[in-house]
Each structure stands twice: as structure tokens, then as C-alpha cells.
Write an enzyme that holds these catalytic residues in place. Structure first.
Site, short mmCIF file in Angstrom:
data_model
loop_
_atom_site.label_atom_id
_atom_site.label_comp_id
_atom_site.label_asym_id
_atom_site.label_seq_id
_atom_site.Cartn_x
_atom_site.Cartn_y
_atom_site.Cartn_z
N GLY A 26 0.84 -1.20 0.00
CA GLY A 26 0.00 0.00 0.00
C GLY A 26 0.87 1.24 0.00
CB SER A 27 0.67 4.45 -0.68
OG SER A 27 -0.72 4.74 -0.70
N GLY A 28 1.65 5.20 2.22
CA GLY A 28 1.45 6.06 3.38
C GLY A 28 1.38 7.51 2.92
CB SER A 29 1.64 10.70 4.79
OG SER A 29 0.62 10.44 5.72
CG PHE A 30 5.11 12.32 3.01
CD1 PHE A 30 5.06 13.42 2.16
CD2 PHE A 30 4.53 12.42 4.25
CE1 PHE A 30 4.46 14.61 2.58
CE2 PHE A 30 3.93 13.61 4.68
CZ PHE A 30 3.89 14.70 3.83
N GLY A 31 4.99 7.82 0.97
CA GLY A 31 5.77 6.74 0.39
C GLY A 31 4.98 5.48 0.15
CB ILE A 33 3.97 0.18 2.53
CG1 ILE A 33 3.64 1.58 3.07
CG2 ILE A 33 4.48 -0.74 3.64
CD1 ILE A 33 4.79 2.26 3.73
CE LYS A 49 6.09 6.04 4.68
NZ LYS A 49 5.56 6.71 5.89
CG ASP A 140 -2.63 11.78 8.64
OD1 ASP A 140 -3.83 12.11 8.61
OD2 ASP A 140 -2.06 11.15 7.72
#
Length: 314
Positions: A26-31, A33, A49, A140
């Protein structure tokens, strides 16, 4: 990141082949995963990440440093290294966790029982207390940033993740809180953001607490009154959400729930900028409610019963 780039990343390795990416998670706020295996250690699994080396708002190195600071605290993912993977990406290797609470919420027909909500809240209040005591605010809080453990010893434990928007709220040396400011941009996820965040006021510990109690109501009721407001452009949507959040009385937000949830949200919304939240008060209130409704802290959550075909879920 395109699908082609995602596929290409699966052929990448880190630290001279020590870690090999195997699956995008998946993805986070700035990258992005990924899952990875440690090739010389029985293919032990990790999360990785990635952040582009060209990222203008680079956050990964500071997130790694923060998680290193928090490594002695329970409920935060362990980190094992920060690397320049190649000319395109930096990589942070960290503990592989289980599913997010948002994903588990979907599995439970988008409603958690009072028991599950209390057990989550009891842990998350402690997670925030520990983060705040280290001098940081998360900024967040959302169900996607809360995950359960994956190992047999910690599947009951809720972890707080994704510190891309995390910020120091006080001077590290003097421990004096930074001055109050206005005219700030809203930071984080609008659905759960505090009212003061919407109004452009500098965030502090109170905002993390208020934000989490909105999440708690979301878990208990399945939806918040300001969901589904979609005027364009995005700024207008944020304004509409703020208006609805401000105009909805706490009694309406908490209608049909035990009075303790109304007390918790009222407490959070009345905290001042410099005030240290009374985390113990919040936990005690939850424990009092647990006893009143017969909740046992056995760490069996709603999703465990769903896996058994809803047998025993109350």
C-alpha cells in the site's frame, strides 16, 4: 507511482541484496509500502517504506530517526535500517504488521462494538501519551494509521504508524512548548481533524486527542455526520466539513452511546493549546464504562468473531 514502477520495484534489493522486495502492500502519507524478505535469515519478513530521492517534501529519514527514538516504547513499529536503495529510492526497513483498523472495520460491516472500541481506545490513549511525552504530536490520526500486530505474541496489540506529518510541539532541550500561532493550513485527514485544525490554529496535544475521539465515534456509529460532503474545489469541501463539525452538538454526535463517550469528546474539545491532556482520566473513564457494561479486557476483538462466522460477537 505507476503499476509499471510498482512491478519494477519488486525486483529491487536493499543493502547489497540483504532485503528483497516481494509484494506491494500500500502507501502512506509520503511513500509506498512493500513486503520484503531477509535473504540470509530464513526469509524473515519485513515491511519496507520507499521514498523517491527526488521527493521535495522528503520525510523518510526524519521518520526513521523518530521511530528510533521511540524504539523503547510499546506499540510503535521497530525500524532496522535506512538505506539509499538506488538512484531512485530511499528505503526504511521496519517491522511487518498486520491489518489496519480501517480494513478490519470493513470486515466487521463497518461497525465496532463498545467492547472492541474500548479496548482500542485504551491502547491508543497510551500510544498518544507516550508520543506526546517524547515531545511530538502525530497530526494524522486515522484508522489507516492504526494496525494490529502480526506475530503470535502481539496480534492483540494496536500499533500507531505513519509519522510523515509528525511534528515536535516543544523545544527538545528546554522542553518548553512552542508559541501558539494562527493562519496555519489544515494538516492531516479532514474527516477526523480537530475543529482548531480546520480553523487554521497551531496544533498541539489536544488536537491528537480530539482527532482520536472522532475516530472512536466513527468506529461506534459507522459514519460521521460530515462524511459525504463533496463540493468542489477541495478547499470548499474542507470548509463544509468544518461547518458541519462546528454546528453538530456533541449530544447529537454521541446520541445512542453511553454518556462516557460524550464526556470524553467534551473533555478533548475543551483542552487549551498549552494544556497537558489527562490521559489517566480518559483511560479511567473507559474502564468505568467497561465495568458498567460488563466488558472484559480479553483482547478478543470483533474481527476474531467474524473469522468464526460471527459466533459469540456481542
Amino acid at each position: 507511482m505507476s503499476n509499471q514502477q510498482n512491478d519494477n520495484n519488486l525486483h529491487k534489493t536493499i543493502d547489497n541484496g540483504r532485503y528483497k522486495l516481494t509484494q506491494r502492500l500500500g502507501s502512506g502519507s509520503f511513500g509506498e509500502i512493500y513486503k520484503a524478505v531477509e535473504t540470509g535469515n530464513d526469509n524473515k519478513e519485513y515491511a519496507v517504506k520507499l521514498e523517491k530521492t527526488t521527493e521535495k517534501s522528503a520525510q523518510l529519514k526524519s521518520e526513521y530517526a523518530l521511530l528510533n527514538e521511540l524504539k523503547h516504547i510499546d506499540g510503535y513499529p521497530r525500524v532496522f535500517g535506512y538505506y539509499k536503495m538506488n538512484e531512485q529510492y530511499y528505503a526504511m526497513v521496519m517491522q511487518l504488521l498486520g491489518e489496519s483498523l480501517e480494513g478490519l472495520f470493513d470486515k466487521c460491516d463497518r461497525r465496532f462494538t463498545v467492547k472492541t472500541s474500548i479496548m482500542i481506545a485504551d491502547q491508543m490513549i497510551t500510544r498518544l501519551q507516550c508520543l506526546h511525552e517524547e515531545g511530538y504530536i502525530h497530526r494524522d490520526m486515522k484508522p489507516d494509521n492504526m494496525m494490529i500486530g502480526k506475530e503470535q505474541s502481539n496480534t492483540w496489540k494496536v500499533f500507531l504508524i505513519d509519522f510523515g506529518l509528525c511534528k515536535q510541539y516543544r523545544d527538545k532541550r528546554t522542553r518548553v512548548q512552542y508559541d501558539y500561532n494562527e493562519r496555519k493550513n489544515m494538516t492531516g485527514t479532514a474527516r477526523y481533524a480537530s475543529v482548531n485544525n480546520h480553523l487554521g490554529l497551531e496544533q498541539s496535544r489536544r488536537d491528537d486527542i480530539e482527532c482520536f475521539f472522532y475516530i472512536l465515534l466513527y468506529f461506534l456509529k459507522g459514519i460521521l455526520p460530515w462524511q459525504g460532503l463533496k463540493p468542489d474545489p477541495k478547499k470548499e469541501r474542507y470548509e463544509k466539513i468544518a461547518e458541519k463539525k462546528i454546528s453538530t452538538p456533541i449530544t447529537v454526535l454521541c446520541a445512542g452511546l453511553p454518556i462516557e463517550f460524550q464526556m470524553l469528546l467534551s473533555y478533548a474539545k475543551n483542552l487549551t493549546y498549552y494544556e497537558k491532556p489527562n490521559y489517566a482520566y480518559c483511560r479511567v473513564l473507559l474502564r468505568v464504562l467497561a465495568r458498567a457494561v460488563g466488558v472484559c479486557f480479553d483482547w478478543r476483538y470483533d474481527w476474531a468473531y467474524v473469522a468464526q462466522g460471527n459466533r459469540g460477537r456481542s
